[in-house]
Write a protein that holds these residues in place. Structure first.
Motif, short mmCIF file in Angstrom:
data_model
loop_
_atom_site.label_atom_id
_atom_site.label_comp_id
_atom_site.label_asym_id
_atom_site.label_seq_id
_atom_site.Cartn_x
_atom_site.Cartn_y
_atom_site.Cartn_z
N MET A 119 79.91 101.53 104.24
CA MET A 119 79.65 101.44 103.41
C MET A 119 78.02 101.30 102.51
SD MET A 119 81.46 103.23 101.45
CE MET A 119 81.54 103.24 99.30
N ILE A 120 77.33 100.94 103.59
CA ILE A 120 76.18 100.49 103.31
C ILE A 120 75.19 101.62 103.43
CG2 ILE A 120 73.30 99.50 103.88
CD1 ILE A 120 75.86 96.85 104.40
N GLU A 121 75.07 101.79 104.17
CA GLU A 121 74.72 103.67 105.12
C GLU A 121 74.87 104.52 104.54
OE1 GLU A 121 75.01 102.76 109.86
OE2 GLU A 121 76.36 103.06 108.71
N ALA A 122 76.44 104.89 103.65
CA ALA A 122 76.74 105.62 102.71
C ALA A 122 76.10 105.40 101.14
CB ALA A 122 78.23 105.20 102.43
N LYS A 123 75.94 103.87 101.18
CA LYS A 123 74.89 103.96 99.23
C LYS A 123 74.12 104.67 99.46
CE LYS A 123 78.29 100.29 98.14
NZ LYS A 123 78.63 98.71 97.93
N ALA A 128 78.20 107.02 98.42
CA ALA A 128 78.86 105.77 98.00
C ALA A 128 78.73 105.58 96.17
CB ALA A 128 78.82 104.69 99.09
N GLY A 129 80.07 105.48 95.24
CA GLY A 129 79.37 105.19 94.06
C GLY A 129 79.69 106.58 93.41
N LYS A 130 79.98 107.33 93.87
CA LYS A 130 79.47 108.23 93.37
C LYS A 130 81.47 108.37 92.86
CE LYS A 130 75.93 111.36 94.81
NZ LYS A 130 75.99 113.03 95.02
N GLN A 131 81.69 109.46 91.14
CA GLN A 131 83.07 109.12 90.79
C GLN A 131 83.44 110.70 91.68
OE1 GLN A 131 85.94 108.41 90.02
NE2 GLN A 131 84.95 108.04 88.01
N GLY A 132 84.83 110.91 91.87
CA GLY A 132 85.29 111.16 93.23
C GLY A 132 85.92 110.46 94.85
N PRO A 133 86.09 111.53 95.92
CA PRO A 133 86.54 110.40 97.17
C PRO A 133 85.57 109.76 97.46
CG PRO A 133 85.70 113.15 97.37
CD PRO A 133 85.63 112.81 95.71
N TRP A 134 84.48 109.21 96.98
CA TRP A 134 83.91 108.19 97.41
C TRP A 134 84.34 106.91 96.60
CZ3 TRP A 134 82.24 106.72 101.97
CH2 TRP A 134 81.20 108.10 103.17
N THR A 135 85.12 106.49 95.82
CA THR A 135 85.42 106.27 94.70
C THR A 135 86.79 105.59 95.45
OG1 THR A 135 85.25 106.76 93.07
CG2 THR A 135 83.47 105.38 93.01
N GLN A 136 87.63 107.07 95.34
CA GLN A 136 88.73 106.83 95.29
C GLN A 136 89.54 106.48 96.81
OE1 GLN A 136 89.27 110.89 93.37
NE2 GLN A 136 90.18 110.19 92.06
N TYR A 137 88.90 106.78 97.69
CA TYR A 137 89.39 107.22 99.52
C TYR A 137 88.32 106.36 100.44
CZ TYR A 137 92.74 110.05 96.98
OH TYR A 137 93.30 110.74 96.08
N PRO A 138 87.50 105.78 99.31
CA PRO A 138 86.25 105.09 100.87
C PRO A 138 86.34 105.00 102.24
CG PRO A 138 87.30 103.16 99.95
CD PRO A 138 88.18 104.76 99.34
N ALA A 139 87.62 104.38 102.58
CA ALA A 139 88.64 104.32 104.06
C ALA A 139 88.10 105.50 104.92
CB ALA A 139 89.00 103.65 104.52
N GLN A 140 88.91 106.71 104.20
CA GLN A 140 88.84 108.08 104.60
C GLN A 140 87.90 108.78 105.11
OE1 GLN A 140 91.00 106.27 102.57
NE2 GLN A 140 92.75 107.48 102.55
#
Length: 143
Positions: A119-123, A128-140
């Motif tokens: 998640m550090i790299e995604a941020k 990360a943090g955008k509304q949608g799949p990154w906040t709803q399904y972070p592991a996937q």
């Protein structure tokens, strides 16, 4: 039809001309079964899918238009790699909402590769943090 008399190969409908591809894309786009898209976006999806070996329906399910570009989903890319005949092993060794690690091996190689995404790299990438799949399904999404 008995199991013994069933064909062993699948027949896949594949357009062979640009006109056929346009017609198919327009039909699939207007069906609404693959989300909202223009016929031109449908054509871009079909062509992108064809380049990576996907049948038309698989391309429509597994390729998305993001910021006016056609991108295969992560699951689609994994399926393409695993079906390529070049992947000896694909193993998820860690999968949490904070980190994912995958170990792979290419056919004919004794070397294994391991890659992690967090998640550090995604941020850092602004995902990360955008509304949608990154906040709803972070592991996937990390997988």
């Amino acid at each position: 039809m008995t199991a013994a008399s069933r064909p062993t190969t699948r027949t896949v409908l594949r357009p062979t001309t640009l006109e056929e591809a346009r017609d198919l894309a327009a039909s699939l786009a207007s069906s609404g079964l693959y989300g909202r898209m223009t016929p031109e976006q449908g054509l871009a999806i079909l062509l992108t899918g064809q380049e990576i070996g996907l049948a038309p329906a698989a391309a429509m399910r597994g390729i998305q238009i993001v910021n006016n570009r056609a991108f295969p989903t992560a699951d689609t890319l994994v399926a393409v790699v695993r079906a390529s005949g070049l992947c000896a092993s694909w193993q998820v060794t860690e999968s949490t909402p904070e980190r994912c690690t995958i170990r792979t091996q290419r056919v004919g190689s004794s070397h294994t590769d391991e890659c992690s995404w967090s998640m550090i790299e995604a941020k850092r990438a602004g995902l990360a943090g955008k509304q949608g799949p990154w906040t709803q399904y972070p592991a996937q999404m990390l997988r």
